[in-house]
Write a protein that holds these residues in place. Structure first.
Motif, PDB file in Angstrom:
ATOM      1  N   GLU A  67      43.705  47.550  54.254  1.00  0.00           N
ATOM      2  CA  GLU A  67      42.892  48.227  53.241  1.00  0.00           C
ATOM      3  C   GLU A  67      41.471  48.372  53.759  1.00  0.00           C
ATOM      4  O   GLU A  67      40.830  47.380  54.116  1.00  0.00           O
ATOM      5  N   TRP A  68      40.951  49.604  53.811  1.00  0.00           N
ATOM      6  CA  TRP A  68      39.610  49.804  54.364  1.00  0.00           C
ATOM      7  C   TRP A  68      38.551  50.048  53.298  1.00  0.00           C
ATOM      8  O   TRP A  68      37.353  50.036  53.584  1.00  0.00           O
ATOM      9  N   LEU A  69      38.974  50.218  52.045  1.00  0.00           N
ATOM     10  CA  LEU A  69      38.017  50.536  50.988  1.00  0.00           C
ATOM     11  C   LEU A  69      37.648  49.314  50.147  1.00  0.00           C
ATOM     12  O   LEU A  69      36.472  49.095  49.835  1.00  0.00           O
ATOM     13  N   LEU A  70      38.632  48.489  49.787  1.00  0.00           N
ATOM     14  CA  LEU A  70      38.411  47.355  48.901  1.00  0.00           C
ATOM     15  C   LEU A  70      38.818  46.054  49.584  1.00  0.00           C
ATOM     16  O   LEU A  70      39.635  46.061  50.502  1.00  0.00           O
ATOM     17  N   ASN A  71      38.252  44.940  49.117  1.00  0.00           N
ATOM     18  CA  ASN A  71      38.659  43.627  49.619  1.00  0.00           C
ATOM     19  C   ASN A  71      38.557  42.613  48.492  1.00  0.00           C
ATOM     20  O   ASN A  71      37.907  42.845  47.467  1.00  0.00           O
ATOM     21  N   ARG A  72      39.209  41.480  48.663  1.00  0.00           N
ATOM     22  CA  ARG A  72      39.303  40.492  47.598  1.00  0.00           C
ATOM     23  C   ARG A  72      37.940  39.910  47.221  1.00  0.00           C
ATOM     24  O   ARG A  72      37.650  39.708  46.037  1.00  0.00           O
ATOM     25  N   PHE A  73      37.087  39.671  48.206  1.00  0.00           N
ATOM     26  CA  PHE A  73      35.782  39.080  47.916  1.00  0.00           C
ATOM     27  C   PHE A  73      34.944  40.015  47.042  1.00  0.00           C
ATOM     28  O   PHE A  73      34.360  39.589  46.038  1.00  0.00           O
ATOM     29  N   THR A  74      34.878  41.291  47.421  1.00  0.00           N
ATOM     30  CA  THR A  74      34.088  42.246  46.645  1.00  0.00           C
ATOM     31  C   THR A  74      34.653  42.412  45.247  1.00  0.00           C
ATOM     32  O   THR A  74      33.909  42.426  44.260  1.00  0.00           O
ATOM     33  N   LEU A  75      35.971  42.508  45.146  1.00  0.00           N
ATOM     34  CA  LEU A  75      36.584  42.670  43.833  1.00  0.00           C
ATOM     35  C   LEU A  75      36.295  41.475  42.935  1.00  0.00           C
ATOM     36  O   LEU A  75      35.967  41.635  41.750  1.00  0.00           O
ATOM     37  N   ARG A  76      36.410  40.271  43.473  1.00  0.00           N
ATOM     38  CA  ARG A  76      36.143  39.087  42.658  1.00  0.00           C
ATOM     39  C   ARG A  76      34.671  39.035  42.234  1.00  0.00           C
ATOM     40  O   ARG A  76      34.339  38.619  41.113  1.00  0.00           O
TER      41      ARG A  76
END
Length: 248
Positions: free
Chosen positions: A142-151
């Motif tokens: 995934e190049w747009l979203l990641n778990r850290f940013t989402l959290r």
């Protein structure tokens, strides 16, 4: 286009041009991680909905984090939805949302008795805790979203609430009143885990379409051939649930 203000935030209604009849209305909640306003592609998509389907689209610019949290955002969206439902009848309307807007749409409907004729969710963000184990592997591609940013965004939106509170993560809320739902997502989207879990939790109410290798909110992107298939799904779904010739 009509614009009105409510509690310091704008609500847009986009209608077909000229004397073309309006056959129905969509209440559209755009994504942006609960922190960003609608992008150009959102407005392009909304304009295409209006032109292709002959509907009006009401788009509330709900309060955003970190200055505002989920209680205020859901409250604002719910009040705008109740007003629209009072004018037209909820059974004559559709609710639609992408990404965070999809999560907000489901959370809003879990807090209201005004259930629409149908719900369309495009890669909805339904679990702000990003808790599904499959997301660890999906994140590698995934190049747009990641778990850290989402959290991080999820915590801003949650405020004092737990990330798994249904107001923040409606996947864990009551799905018993879910209306007929069209759910679209790509397999390379980290939020596909949310889509798969929702489809599994409400199999009789959700038509789930997953496109192999496609990125986040791919139906908003006109350059994918799979986008055409998504539009056909949207058109068929709208035709199946929307009462013809409903005044807008």
């Amino acid at each position: 286009m009509d614009v009105r203000a409510a509690d310091g935030h704008r609500i847009f209604t986009v209608r077909p041009r000229g004397d073309r009849p309006v056959r129905g209305q969509i209440f559209y909640l755009p994504g942006g991680g609960y922190v960003n306003p609608p992008a150009f592609l959102h407005w392009w998509f909304i304009a295409r909905l209006v032109k292709t389907l002959g509907v009006a689209c009401t788009v509330p610019l709900y309060p955003l984090a970190p200055d505002h949290q989920c209680d205020e955002g859901i409250g604002f969206a719910a009040e705008a939805w109740r007003r629209l439902a009072g004018e037209h009848g909820a059974q004559n309307l559709l609710v639609m949302g992408d990404s965070a807007g999809g999560g907000l749409a489901l959370a809003m409907l879990q807090q209201t008795r005004a259930i629409p004729a149908g719900l369309i969710l495009n890669a909805p963000w339904l679990d702000a805790s990003v808790s599904d184990p499959s997301q660890i592997e999906i994140e590698r591609h995934e190049w747009l979203l990641n778990r850290f940013t989402l959290r991080t965004w999820g915590q801003w939106w949650a405020g004092p609430r737990d990330l798994r509170d249904p107001m923040v993560s409606p996947l864990f809320g009551d799905l018993s009143e879910l209306p007929p739902t069209l759910l679209l997502c790509g397999s390379a989207d980290i939020l596909v885990a949310d889509a798969r879990r929702l489809a599994a939790a409400a199999p009789g109410k959700v038509r789930y379409v997953e496109e192999e290798g496609l990125m986040h909110v791919y139906p908003l992107l006109p350059f994918f051939p799979e986008t055409r298939r998504a539009w056909l799904e949207i058109e068929r779904f709208v035709d199946s649930v929307l009462i013809p010739k409903q005044a807008g």
